[in-house]
Design a protein around this motif. Structure first.
Motif, PDB file in Angstrom:
ATOM      1  N   ASN A  79       0.968  -1.312   0.076  1.00  0.00           N
ATOM      2  CA  ASN A  79      -0.065  -0.235   0.141  1.00  0.00           C
ATOM      3  C   ASN A  79       0.999   0.706  -0.176  1.00  0.00           C
ATOM      4  OD1 ASN A  79      -2.429  -1.764   0.442  1.00  0.00           O
ATOM      5  ND2 ASN A  79      -2.336  -1.481   1.944  1.00  0.00           N
ATOM      6  N   ILE A  80       2.180   1.262   0.488  1.00  0.00           N
ATOM      7  CA  ILE A  80       3.060   2.978   0.451  1.00  0.00           C
ATOM      8  C   ILE A  80       3.037   3.225  -0.801  1.00  0.00           C
ATOM      9  CG2 ILE A  80       5.105   3.372   0.456  1.00  0.00           C
ATOM     10  CD1 ILE A  80       5.638   1.736   3.293  1.00  0.00           C
ATOM     11  N   GLY A  81       3.426   1.955  -1.977  1.00  0.00           N
ATOM     12  CA  GLY A  81       2.736   2.520  -3.029  1.00  0.00           C
ATOM     13  C   GLY A  81       2.024   3.368  -3.603  1.00  0.00           C
ATOM     14  N   ASN A  82       0.575   3.513  -2.832  1.00  0.00           N
ATOM     15  CA  ASN A  82      -0.274   4.494  -3.345  1.00  0.00           C
ATOM     16  C   ASN A  82       0.681   6.376  -3.229  1.00  0.00           C
ATOM     17  OD1 ASN A  82      -2.237   3.061  -4.043  1.00  0.00           O
ATOM     18  ND2 ASN A  82      -3.160   2.878  -1.624  1.00  0.00           N
ATOM     19  N   MET A  83       1.599   6.167  -2.194  1.00  0.00           N
ATOM     20  CA  MET A  83       2.044   7.823  -2.495  1.00  0.00           C
ATOM     21  C   MET A  83       2.780   8.119  -3.398  1.00  0.00           C
ATOM     22  SD  MET A  83       3.641   7.252   1.876  1.00  0.00           S
ATOM     23  CE  MET A  83       2.196   6.769   2.653  1.00  0.00           C
ATOM     24  N   LEU A  84       3.114   6.863  -4.328  1.00  0.00           N
ATOM     25  CA  LEU A  84       3.334   7.627  -6.032  1.00  0.00           C
ATOM     26  C   LEU A  84       2.317   7.827  -6.351  1.00  0.00           C
ATOM     27  CD1 LEU A  84       4.909   3.918  -6.391  1.00  0.00           C
ATOM     28  CD2 LEU A  84       6.132   6.302  -5.899  1.00  0.00           C
ATOM     29  N   TRP A  85       2.562   8.826  -7.421  1.00  0.00           N
ATOM     30  CA  TRP A  85       1.592   9.177  -8.154  1.00  0.00           C
ATOM     31  C   TRP A  85       0.974   8.351  -9.090  1.00  0.00           C
ATOM     32  CZ3 TRP A  85      -0.499  13.850  -7.688  1.00  0.00           C
ATOM     33  CH2 TRP A  85       0.071  14.944  -7.371  1.00  0.00           C
ATOM     34  N   HIS A  86      -0.555   8.755  -8.983  1.00  0.00           N
ATOM     35  CA  HIS A  86      -0.457   7.154  -9.616  1.00  0.00           C
ATOM     36  C   HIS A  86      -2.074   7.570 -10.251  1.00  0.00           C
ATOM     37  CE1 HIS A  86      -2.502   6.340  -6.111  1.00  0.00           C
ATOM     38  NE2 HIS A  86      -3.608   5.306  -6.054  1.00  0.00           N
ATOM     39  N   SER A  87      -2.436   6.473 -11.027  1.00  0.00           N
ATOM     40  CA  SER A  87      -4.583   6.601 -11.529  1.00  0.00           C
ATOM     41  C   SER A  87      -5.248   5.411 -10.862  1.00  0.00           C
ATOM     42  CB  SER A  87      -4.956   7.466 -13.110  1.00  0.00           C
ATOM     43  OG  SER A  87      -6.067   6.838 -13.177  1.00  0.00           O
ATOM     44  N   ASP A  88      -5.858   5.333 -10.413  1.00  0.00           N
ATOM     45  CA  ASP A  88      -6.967   4.223 -10.057  1.00  0.00           C
ATOM     46  C   ASP A  88      -7.189   3.145 -11.048  1.00  0.00           C
ATOM     47  OD1 ASP A  88      -6.549   4.419  -6.679  1.00  0.00           O
ATOM     48  OD2 ASP A  88      -8.465   5.597  -6.910  1.00  0.00           O
ATOM     49  N   SER A  89      -5.971   2.105 -10.873  1.00  0.00           N
ATOM     50  CA  SER A  89      -6.665   1.182 -11.991  1.00  0.00           C
ATOM     51  C   SER A  89      -6.539   0.954 -13.379  1.00  0.00           C
ATOM     52  CB  SER A  89      -8.646   0.339 -11.850  1.00  0.00           C
ATOM     53  OG  SER A  89      -8.280   0.299 -10.717  1.00  0.00           O
ATOM     54  N   SER A  90      -4.995   1.535 -13.498  1.00  0.00           N
ATOM     55  CA  SER A  90      -4.592   1.603 -14.559  1.00  0.00           C
ATOM     56  C   SER A  90      -4.066   0.590 -15.346  1.00  0.00           C
ATOM     57  CB  SER A  90      -3.382   3.335 -14.698  1.00  0.00           C
ATOM     58  OG  SER A  90      -2.926   3.106 -14.078  1.00  0.00           O
ATOM     59  N   PHE A  91      -4.011  -0.248 -14.487  1.00  0.00           N
ATOM     60  CA  PHE A  91      -3.572  -1.468 -14.525  1.00  0.00           C
ATOM     61  C   PHE A  91      -4.236  -2.613 -14.979  1.00  0.00           C
ATOM     62  CE2 PHE A  91      -4.205  -0.766  -9.937  1.00  0.00           C
ATOM     63  CZ  PHE A  91      -5.657  -1.959  -9.640  1.00  0.00           C
ATOM     64  N   ARG A  92      -5.684  -1.956 -14.723  1.00  0.00           N
ATOM     65  CA  ARG A  92      -7.004  -3.014 -15.133  1.00  0.00           C
ATOM     66  C   ARG A  92      -6.941  -2.685 -17.273  1.00  0.00           C
ATOM     67  NH1 ARG A  92      -9.139  -4.668 -10.784  1.00  0.00           N
ATOM     68  NH2 ARG A  92      -8.865  -3.979  -9.539  1.00  0.00           N
ATOM     69  N   ALA A  93      -7.265  -3.389 -17.915  1.00  0.00           N
ATOM     70  CA  ALA A  93      -7.712  -3.726 -19.302  1.00  0.00           C
ATOM     71  C   ALA A  93      -8.836  -2.386 -19.635  1.00  0.00           C
ATOM     72  CB  ALA A  93      -8.017  -4.706 -19.832  1.00  0.00           C
ATOM     73  N   ILE A  94      -9.856  -2.022 -18.520  1.00  0.00           N
ATOM     74  CA  ILE A  94     -10.602  -1.682 -18.782  1.00  0.00           C
ATOM     75  C   ILE A  94     -10.498  -0.078 -16.930  1.00  0.00           C
ATOM     76  CG2 ILE A  94     -12.847  -0.683 -18.259  1.00  0.00           C
ATOM     77  CD1 ILE A  94     -13.673  -3.571 -20.033  1.00  0.00           C
ATOM     78  N   PRO A  95      -9.373   0.387 -17.327  1.00  0.00           N
ATOM     79  CA  PRO A  95      -9.279   1.536 -16.278  1.00  0.00           C
ATOM     80  C   PRO A  95     -10.355   2.104 -15.480  1.00  0.00           C
ATOM     81  CG  PRO A  95      -8.737   2.246 -17.609  1.00  0.00           C
ATOM     82  CD  PRO A  95      -9.348   1.998 -18.059  1.00  0.00           C
ATOM     83  N   ALA A  96     -10.406   2.441 -13.878  1.00  0.00           N
ATOM     84  CA  ALA A  96     -11.415   3.227 -13.481  1.00  0.00           C
ATOM     85  C   ALA A  96     -12.267   4.236 -13.927  1.00  0.00           C
ATOM     86  CB  ALA A  96     -11.168   3.428 -11.937  1.00  0.00           C
ATOM     87  N   LYS A  97     -13.359   4.697 -13.524  1.00  0.00           N
ATOM     88  CA  LYS A  97     -13.502   6.262 -14.374  1.00  0.00           C
ATOM     89  C   LYS A  97     -13.736   6.778 -12.636  1.00  0.00           C
ATOM     90  CE  LYS A  97     -18.903   8.254 -15.071  1.00  0.00           C
ATOM     91  NZ  LYS A  97     -19.805   8.244 -14.918  1.00  0.00           N
TER      92      LYS A  97
END
Ligand code: OGA
Ligand code: MN
Length: 295
Positions: free
Chosen positions: A108-126
């Motif tokens: 969960n420490i990875g949430n401290m890096l800039w990200h967009s949620d679920s960009s690791f999913r083929a259909i990413p989050a709205k």
């Protein structure tokens, strides 16, 4: 008092008043919030005392709740919250802060890096909706970056160069950049890279934005160090102070962000004390590239 939205940052973020999220909303209120999301990309609601069930009911106004499977390393039997709720707290099932060497905590420490949620999913989050149930006294602000404003000011040569680039995103790239490198075979299969366009267009407003995320680790057709440097450079550009809103949490704040137009990160906090943050996620409806997943 009618629902109203006041912009609180020069380029994005609205503060919403005149709505009680514990109650069913009128279609007009839902439409006003959705229009506010298209325009401001992040909406802040204060003093919303909601249960998990009420948060999920509110979330479904904007689409289906995303299936959280494949997005973490927490085993089903260790989950603190019901299906449909994403636990972004630092707490275990016993309600106490996770131990320093807990694998769940380190992931969960990875949430401290800039990200967009679920960009690791083929259909990413709205959208993501984050509710503050226990606020940590030391740190733990969440920062948001306006990826439309960042895109708009790129020079034409850069815009042209990146227009059709496709990245590969995986939780193994974001976590790997922090030295979290060990995965079971099951996790490796679950975290298989997916493809995302580097520039995406908002389906309602037509505005373009940079679609960056710490999960992005390669660009198709580009040597890896060159790709990573370009991604780092663009991320540095997009997260300059003029594009960033810092949210300092009060108890029972709820913040909604559009993952298609923003990035976010949480800042470090006192991990020996509780920070109970609960997220619901609205699933996206289409991949950003024609392919569903990388081979
Ligand atoms: C999230 C996230 C930030 C925070 O919920 O997606 O990145 O402030 N959380 O906990
Ligand atoms: Mn997140």
């Amino acid at each position: 008092m009618p629902l109203s939205i006041r912009q609180i940052h020069p380029t994005f973020v609205g503060e919403v008043t005149g709505v009680d999220l514990s109650k069913p909303l009128t279609p007009e209120a839902v439409a006003a919030i959705e229009a506010g999301m298209d325009r401001y990309a992040v909406l802040v609601f204060h003093t919303q005392l909601i249960t998990d069930e009420q948060q999920m009911v509110f979330t479904r106004n904007f689409g289906a709740i995303e299936d959280a499977r494949g997005g973490n390393v927490t085993k089903a039997e260790d989950k603190r919250l019901v299906v449909g709720m994403n636990d972004v707290s630092n707490l275990g099932k016993d309600g106490k802060p996770l131990s320093r060497d807990s694998r769940q905590r380190l992931f969960n420490i990875g949430n401290m890096l800039w990200h967009s949620d679920s960009s690791f999913r083929a259909i990413p989050a709205k959208y993501s909706l984050l509710s503050a149930r226990v606020v940590n006294k030391t740190g733990g602000n969440t920062e948001f970056a306006d990826m439309r404003a960042a895109y708009d000011v790129l020079d034409d040569a850069t815009k042209h160069a990146i227009e059709n680039l496709v990245c590969e995103h995986s939780l193994m790239y974001s976590r790997g950049s922090l030295g979290f490198l060990e995965y079971s075979d099951e996790e490796k299969a679950m975290f298989k890279p997916v493809r995302q366009r580097l520039v995406r267009t908002h389906p309602v407003t037509g505005r373009k934005s940079l679609y960056l995320s710490s999960h992005a680790g390669t660009i198709l057709g580009m040597p890896v160090p060159e790709a990573r440097m370009l991604l780092k450079d663009l991320t540095e550009h997009a997260t300059q102070p003029q594009f960033v809103y810092i949210h300092r949490w009060s108890l029972h704040d709820l913040v909604i962000w559009d993952n298609r137009q923003t990035m976010h990160r949480v800042r470090r906090y006192d991990d020996t004390q509780p920070r109970d943050m609960r997220r619901t996620t609205v699933a996206g409806t289409a991949p950003t590239v024609a392919q569903e997943a990388a081979e």
